[in-house]
Scaffold this motif. Structure first.
Motif, PDB file in Angstrom:
ATOM      1  N   ASP C 296       0.844  -1.188   0.000  1.00 48.36           N
ATOM      2  CA  ASP C 296       0.000   0.000   0.000  1.00 48.36           C
ATOM      3  C   ASP C 296       0.882   1.242   0.000  1.00 48.36           C
ATOM      4  N   LYS C 297       1.190   1.705  -1.208  1.00 49.82           N
ATOM      5  CA  LYS C 297       2.148   2.800  -1.321  1.00 49.82           C
ATOM      6  C   LYS C 297       1.508   4.147  -1.069  1.00 49.82           C
ATOM      7  N   LYS C 298       0.184   4.196  -1.095  1.00 52.40           N
ATOM      8  CA  LYS C 298      -0.518   5.463  -0.909  1.00 52.40           C
ATOM      9  C   LYS C 298      -0.456   5.949   0.537  1.00 52.40           C
ATOM     10  N   ASN C 299      -0.696   5.020   1.467  1.00 53.28           N
ATOM     11  CA  ASN C 299      -0.870   5.412   2.866  1.00 53.28           C
ATOM     12  C   ASN C 299       0.345   5.168   3.743  1.00 53.28           C
ATOM     13  N   ASN C 300       1.433   4.708   3.137  1.00 48.06           N
ATOM     14  CA  ASN C 300       2.636   4.474   3.924  1.00 48.06           C
ATOM     15  C   ASN C 300       3.828   5.115   3.238  1.00 48.06           C
ATOM     16  N   ARG C 301       4.868   5.339   4.049  1.00 48.03           N
ATOM     17  CA  ARG C 301       6.064   5.958   3.468  1.00 48.03           C
ATOM     18  C   ARG C 301       7.089   4.895   3.102  1.00 48.03           C
ATOM     19  N   ARG C 302       8.068   5.300   2.266  1.00 42.89           N
ATOM     20  CA  ARG C 302       9.007   4.348   1.676  1.00 42.89           C
ATOM     21  C   ARG C 302       9.966   3.800   2.733  1.00 42.89           C
TER      22      ARG C 302
END
Lengths: 246, 265, 594
Positions: C296-302
C-alpha cells in the motif's frame, strides 16, 4: 593455500596456431575469464580476448572451454575437471582474428536485412496498449545478449559452412521477437522461409543447450516459426480456406 | 610457458572430453528396441485381443474386452495377399508412426542418433556442406506434421473407448482389472504426448499474436505449453508404455496369465 | 609517418551505448551521414549493465506523479548541484522518449491496463521506473541498435579513438586505431557527439567494464573543453563482494525496489538509524510501516532502503567500519521473503547471477553486498538545450556529460538521460553539421598522437601497463573512495604523480594486432589524468555533499552549495576553478521546497 590450474589456450590467427600452456593461481569462485586476465597481466599481455561486463550480461566473452561453447565469465574453474588442463579456444564458426577473438561481423551484416517492427498505427505517438500476457513470449526472445554461442554451435553454420542457407538461431530469435510482437503488422513468412531459411534447421536443439540466457530457442522461436511458415506453404486445407474467404 | 605440440585442428571432430556419445547411443538403443518389438508384434498378427474360444473367464462373462493399442481399432477384415494374412496393425500403425516420425522431438532424437547430423553439440557429424535440412525431399515432408496430428488425436479417442470397453463385462455389469489400468495409463500418456505436440500448440494459440484478444485460446495455449515443455518425457514414457501395454495384452490373451479383476460394480 | 585510413562523416558519434545510438538516430533523421565509433561490438556497451529501469513521470501506476515531482526528486537527490535547466528538460521530455522507444520496438513490462509498468526506486517519490524485469539496459540498447541499423549508419566497431583533432577552437575530427589490426583511422567530421560513458575503471572494485577508462572525457579535456564536478562519483550501495573474483559486480537497486531489506552482521535492519533529516518526512519510521508500503504505497512511506544511493552507501560503509559487517565484510540484502516465483519473474538475472557466480540462492538466502563504484556524475560541461560543450562542434551526452545529476544520481535517471540528451545532442549536431563544412585537421596533432600511441613498442623492459593500472586502482580505492580526507586524497595524489612518471616508460611486446597490453598502455594514460583531476577536485570541495563525503568536513558548506568545481587544461597544467551553479527561477524554488 593457493592452488594452480593449468590452461591450454589457443594462440594464433587465421593462418593457424597452437595451444600454449599456462599455470594460473586459483581463488574461490574464479571463472575462466579471471584466469585469462591473470595470464594477460602476469604472463603475456598480448593474449587477445574479448570481454566487457564480466557478469554474463553483454555476451562478449564467448569461447569453447573443453570443447563446450560457453561464456568465459560464467564458467567456474571449480566446475571443471582440474586434474586435466582446461582447454580454451575461440568459437569455431567464425574466422579467427587473433587468439580467442573471432570476426563475428557476419551476424551484424545479416541483421541489417531483417525488417524492423512495423506498427499498425505508424506515425501516431499514442502510448501502445499491450497486456503482459501479450508480451511474455517476446520478452523471452529479447533477453538475448548476442553472445552468438547458438550461432557457434549450430552445425549448419559450424560444420557445414552454409551461412548462405540459414541465418542461424540468433536471428531466428530476433525474427520471432518481431513476428510475435502483438502489434507487428508485417507479413514475414516468405522472408522467414526463403532468406532466413528456417527450413534448413533440423531442430537438434544445440542452440537451446548452450544459451546462457536459457531462451528456449528451438521450442519457442524456431518451431513456432516453422509452424507459421507451414500455415502458408504446407497446409493445403488452410490455403483452400483462405481462397474461399477471399 | 611450454608450447604443447598439439596444433589446433579444424578437422578434429570435437574437443569435448565428456561422454557426449552416451545420450545418442541410449536413444538409438531404446528406439531400435521399440522398432524391433513393434515390427515383431505387427507381423505376429495374433494375441492382441481376447480370443473367445481360449478364455474360460471370458465365456463366463467375467472380463471385458482387452485390446492391444497396436491393433486398435479392431478392423474386422481379413486381407490376403498371395495367401498371406495381412496384419491389420500395418494399417493402424501407419498413423501413430507417421506422427512420431515427424514429431519435432523425435526428429531431434533421430537426427542425432541415426543420422548423426550432429550426434551431439559441438561434435561434427555426418555429411558436409551438401546438407539441405528440411528444405528438400524427403525431409521437407516433415513440414506436414500437423496432418499426422489430426489422425493421432482421433486415435486418442479410440483408445479412450478401449478403456471403457475393457470395463464393460460380457456377462453384464462393469469391472476394473489390471488391464483397465494399463490401458488407462496408456491413453493418458499418449494423450499427454499428443496434446503437447508443437503443431497442436500452434493451433491452440501459438498462431495468434495478441493473447489478450483471444482469452480462451490463451488459456488453452498455456495448458498445451505445460505439456509441450514435457514433450520429451511423454514421448518416451508413452512409447515405452505402449509397448508394455501391448506386452501385457499379449501375455493375457495368450493365456499365460489371467487379468486380475480388482472390483466389479 | 604511418599510413592511416580517412573517413568523412557529417556527424561522428563517439560511443555506441544508449546516448551514442540515440544521437546517431537523431543525426540520421536530420539527414546527415553518420559514423559511429565504438570500442566494443555493437550492443555490448555499458548500457547493457543497467538493470532497474528508466525513470520517467508517465504516471501509469501513481497518477500523482508528474514532471515537476521528477524535477524535484532529481534536484534534491543531486543536492542542488545540478543545472536546473538540464533537469527541467530532462523531466519534461523523459516520458516522450520512453514512449518513442516503445514505438521503436522496446517491450516493457505492463500494467493491468496494458500500459508501461513502473517500479519504485531510491530517491523517487513515486513509482517511476519503466522496466523490463532486471534487464532494462539491454532492452534499451538493443532497441536503439536495431532502430539505428534500420535507418542506416556506418559502424566502426572495436575502434578506439585517442585524440580529438582541432582547428582553432573547433573540433574537426578524431584519430584512433582499430583494435583488431592496429590500423590507424582518421575521422573528419563537421560535428562530433561525445557519448563515451564513464571512468569507473580507475577504481579497484567497480561495476564498470574495461571500456570505462574515460577516454572520451580526457580527449575533450586535452582538446580544451571544460570539465565539471569531476569529484562526484557514485558508489552504488550494493555490489557483490563474494566470491573475490565477482567483487564489484552490480546488484540492482531493483532488489530493494521490490522490497529487499538490508541487515547488518547482527541481523539488525540498520537503515532506520541512518535516515538524514532531509529525508525524514518521506521515509517510514518503523519496519511495520515499511512492510505495509510494499502493498500500500498510498498510505505508507518508503522504506529507508530506498533512500538515495549516497545515503545508503554511507550507511553500509559505517556499519562495516563499526564492526557490524557480514561474514565477508559487507552487509546482507535479503529479498527471500518475496517468494521464489516472484523473484524469478521480477529479478531473473539477479537470481541467475547469484546462483551461478556466487552459489547463493536468493529465493532462500540473503546476498552479501558492499558499495561499488558505479557512475560518474561529473564530466564535460554541456549546454542543457543542445548538449554543446565549450568547444565548437563538440556535443556531449550521457554519462560523459555533466549537469543533470549534480552531486548524486538517482537510480533510473541515467537510462532516460541517454535518451533525452542523446536525442538532443544528435539533433543539435545534425543541425550544426548542416550549416558547417569539413576542416583540415592539424597534421602536427596527428603526428603527435601517432607518436604517443606507438611509443611503448619502441621501449625495452619498461613498465607493464597492467601493473600501473592495478597500482592506480589500489591507490584510488584506498584514498579516493567513499570516505575521503585531506590526508587520504593528498597521499593518493602523490601516488598518482609517481605512477604518471613511471607511465612515461611503459613498454609493450608483440605487435599491433589485437594486443591488449598495447591497448592498456594508452588507456592508462587517460585514467591517470582523469584520476588526478578527480582527486584534485575532491581536495577543492571542502564539504560533504552527495557522493562526495569528506570525513574531515562532514557538513555542507554554503559556498560550495552554490558552486561547481570546474577543470580546464591550461598549457600543460590542470586549472581548477569554481563556477556558480545556475539559480533556478522563483517558481521552481517553490517546487523544490517541500
Amino acid at each position: 593455500m593457493t592452488q594452480t590450474v593449468t590452461l591450454h589456450v589457443f594462440r594464433g590467427d587465421s593462418n593457424g596456431g597452437e595451444f600454449r600452456e599456462y599455470k594460473v593461481k586459483t581463488a574461490p569462485g574464479m571463472v575462466v575469464l579471471d584466469a585469462i586476465h591473470q595470464i594477460q597481466k602476469e604472463q603475456d599481455g598480448t593474449l587477445a580476448c574479448r570481454w566487457n561486463c564480466k557478469a554474463a550480461k553483454c555476451g562478449s566473452c564467448s569461447a569453447e572451454i573443453n570443447g563446450h561453447p560457453g561464456l568465459m565469465c560464467k564458467t567456474r574453474i571449480e566446475a571443471l575437471p582440474t586434474e586435466k588442463p582446461v582447454v580454451v579456444q575461440p568459437v569455431k564458426t567464425f574466422p579467427i582474428i587473433k587468439d580467442l577473438v573471432t570476426d563475428v561481423s557476419w551476424n551484424y551484416e545479416i541483421a541489417k536485412t531483417i525488417a524492423p517492427l512495423k506498427l499498425k498505427d505508424e506515425g501516431s505517438t499514442e502510448p501502445l496498449r499491450m497486456q503482459q500476457e501479450d508480451v511474455d513470449r517476446v520478452q523471452e526472445f529479447r533477453k538475448c545478449i548476442e553472445c552468438f554461442l547458438c550461432q557457434d554451435v549450430c552445425h549448419i553454420l559450424r560444420d557445414r559452412h552454409r551461412k548462405d542457407i540459414f541465418y542461424g538461431p540468433r536471428q531466428m530469435v530476433r525474427i520471432a521477437a518481431l513476428a510475435m510482437h502483438p502489434l507487428d503488422a508485417s507479413e514475414r513468412r516468405p522472408f522467414i522461409k526463403d532468406q532466413a531459411g528456417v527450413l534448413a534447421c533440423n531442430i537438434t536443439k544445440c542452440c537451446t543447450e548452450v544459451c546462457p540466457e536459457h531462451i528456449k530457442i528451438t521450442d519457442n522461436a524456431i518451431i513456432p516459426l516453422k509452424e507459421r511458415v507451414a500455415d502458408l506453404y504446407f497446409d493445403p486445407i488452410r490455403a483452400l480456406i483462405r481462397k474461399v474467404k477471399r | 610457458m611450454a608450447v604443447t605440440p598439439q596444433r589446433r585442428s579444424q578437422d578434429k571432430r570435437t574437443f569435448r572430453t565428456d561422454a557426449w556419445w552416451i545420450q545418442p547411443a541410449v536413444v538409438a538403443v531404446v528406439f531400435t528396441a521399440f522398432v524391433v518389438y513393434a515390427t515383431f508384434r505387427t507381423f505376429e498378427n495374433n494375441y492382441y485381443s481376447a480370443p473367445i474360444h481360449l478364455s474360460d473367464l471370458y465365456q463366463a462373462g467375467q472380463v471385458g474386452d482387452l485390446l492391444s493399442p497396436l491393433y486398435s481399432p479392431l478392423i474386422p477384415i481379413d486381407w490376403k495377399i498371395w495367401g498371406y494374412h495381412v496384419s491389420p496393425a500395418i494399417l493402424i500403425l501407419v498413423f501413430p508412426l507417421s506422427f512420431r516420425l515427424t514429431c519435432y522431438y523425435y526428429r531431434k532424437a533421430y537426427y542425432r542418433s541415426y543420422f548423426l547430423t550432429p550426434p551431439a553439440c559441438a561434435v561434427r557429424g555426418l555429411g558436409g556442406s551438401a546438407y539441405t535440412g528440411e528444405r528438400k525431399f524427403p525431409f521437407i515432408l516433415q513440414n506436414l506434421h500437423r496432418f499426422t496430428w489430426y489422425f493421432a488425436a482421433i486415435f486418442i479417442v479410440i483408445l479412450a473407448i478401449d478403456v471403457i470397453r475393457s470395463m464393460m463385462y460380457h456377462g453384464g455389469g462393469w469391472g476394473v482389472s489390471v488391464g483397465t489400468l494399463v490401458l488407462l495409463l496408456n491413453v493418458i500418456l499418449l494423450g499427454a504426448y499428443t496434446f503437447g505436440c508443437h503443431s497442436c500448440r500452434h493451433f491452440c494459440g501459438g498462431c495468434v499474436n495478441s493473447f489478450s484478444k483471444h482469452k480462451g485460446l490463451y488459456g488453452l495455449w498455456r495448458k498445451v505449453t505445460y505439456l509441450n515443455e514435457r514433450h520429451q518425457l511423454f514421448a518416451w514414457s508413452s512409447l515405452v508404455w505402449v509397448s508394455l501395454t501391448d506386452l501385457y495384452v499379449r501375455t493375457v490373451t495368450s493365456g499365460a496369465i489371467a487379468d486380475h479383476v480388482f472390483f466389479r460394480f | 609517418m604511418r599510413n592511416y585510413e580517412t573517413f568523412e562523416y557529417d556527424v561522428l558519434v563517439v560511443g555506441a551505448g544508449g546516448a551514442g545510438l540515440r544521437a546517431a538516430i537523431g543525426a540520421i533523421e536530420a539527414g546527415c551521414k553518420v559514423g559511429v565509433v565504438s570500442k566494443s561490438l555493437l550492443g555490448k556497451a555499458h548500457t547493457v549493465m543497467a538493470e532497474g529501469g528508466a525513470a520517467c513521470a508517465l504516471a501509469n501506476v501513481d497518477p500523482e506523479d508528474g514532471w515537476k515531482v521528477h524535477f524535484r526528486d532529481t534536484m534534491r537527490g543531486g543536492k542542488f548541484l545540478n543545472n536546473w535547466r538540464t533537469v527541467e528538460i530532462f523531466a519534461k521530455e523523459a516520458p516522450e522518449r520512453i514512449l518513442e522507444l516503445e514505438r521503436y520496438g522496446a517491450v516493457f513490462d505492463r500494467t493491468p491496463q496494458g500500459l508501461i509498468s513502473q517500479r519504485a526506486f531510491g530517491g523517487h517519490k513515486y513509482r517511476r521506473l519503466a522496466h523490463v524485469g532486471d534487464r532494462t539496459g539491454l532492452e534499451l540498447i538493443r532497441t536503439l541498435q536495431d532502430k539505428a541499423v534500420a535507418l542506416g549508419f556506418e559502424s566502426h566497431m572495436e575502434t578506439t579513438l585517442t585524440r580529438l583533432l582541432t582547428s582553432g577552437d573547433r573540433i574537426v575530427g578524431a584519430i584512433g586505431y582499430r583494435r583488431s589490426d592496429g590500423g590507424l583511422c582518421l575521422f573528419k567530421a563537421k560535428a562530433v557527439v561525445l557519448a563515451s560513458g564513464g571512468w569507473g575503471r580507475m577504481y579497484k572494485f567497480t561495476s564498470n567494464s574495461w571500456e570505462s577508462t574515460g577516454d572520451g572525457v580526457m580527449m575533450a579535456f586535452e582538446a580544451g573543453a571544460e570539465l565539471r564536478d569531476m569529484e562526484m562519483v557514485q558508489f552504488h550501495p550494493t555490489g557483490m563482494i563474494w566470491p573475490p573474483g565477482m567483487r564489484g559486480i552490480l546488484v540492482t537497486e531493483g532488489v530493494r525496489g521490490e522490497g529487499g531489506i538490508l541487515k547488518n552482521g547482527n541481523g539488525e535492519r540498520f537503515m532506520f538509524s541512518h535516515v538524514p533529516d532531509f529525508y525524514r518526512a518521506e521515509t517510514a519510521e518503523t519496519p511495520e510501516e515499511a512492510l505495509r508500503w510494499v502493498d500500500d504505497k498510498k498510505n505508507n512511506r518508503r522504506p529507508p532502503e530506498l533512500l538515495p544511493r549516497d545515503v545508503v552507501a554511507r550507511a553500509i560503509y559505517k556499519e562495516v567500519k563499526e564492526g557490524r559487517g557480514s561474514e565477508h565484510g559487507g552487509v546482507y540484502l535479503d529479498v527471500s521473503h518475496k517468494g521464489a516465483d516472484y523473484i524469478k519473474k521480477k529479478l531473473p538475472s539477479m537470481y541467475d547471477q547469484f546462483l551461478h557466480l556466487g552459489d547463493v540462492d536468493i529465493t532462500r538466502q540473503p546476498m552479501e553486498v558492499y558499495p561499488t563504484i558505479h557512475y560518474a556524475m561529473g564530466g564535460v560541461t554541456s549546454e542543457p538545450e543542445t548538449c554543446a560543450t565549450t568547444l565548437q562542434g563538440l556535443f556531449a551526452a550521457g554519462e560523459v556529460a555533466c549537469g543533470l545529476h549534480g552531486a548524486n544520481r538517482l537510480g533510473g535517471n541515467s537510462l532516460t538521460d541517454l535518451l533525452v540528451f542523446g536525442k538532443r545532442a544528435g539533433d543539435a549536431a545534425g543541425a550544426f553539421a548542416k550549416s558547417s563544412s569539413f576542416y583540415e585537421p592539424d597534421t602536427h596533432q596527428i603526428e603527435e598522437e601517432i607518436e604517443t600511441l606507438f611509443a611503448p613498442f619502441g621501449r625495452k623492459d619498461g613498465e607493464n601497463p597492467f601493473t600501473l593500472h592495478a597500482e592506480l586502482q589500489e591507490t584510488m580505492q584506498t584514498g579516493a573512495m567513499i570516505a575521503r580526507t585531506e590526508e587520504s586524497l593528498t597521499t593518493t595524489l602523490n601516488e598518482i604523480k609517481q605512477v604518471q612518471e613511471r607511465a612515461k616508460n611503459i613498454s609493450v611486446s608483440g605487435d599491433e594486432k589485437f594486443n591488449p597490453s598495447w591497448h592498456a598502455a594508452r588507456d592508462v594514460l587517460f585514467m591517470l589524468t582523469s584520476s588526478e583531476i578527480l582527486v584534485r577536485s575532491a581536495l577543492e570541495r571542502k564539504e560533504s555533499r552527495g557522493g562526495h563525503w569528506r570525513t574531515d568536513y562532514p557538513n555542507e558548506d554554503p559556498f560550495w552549495a552554490k558552486h561547481n568545481v570546474c577543470a580546464k587544461k591550461e598549457g600543460e597544467n590542470i586549472k581548477l576553478y569554481a563556477t556558480p551553479v545556475p539559480e533556478p527561477p522563483a517558481e521552481y524554488q517553490e517546487i523544490l521546497k517541500d
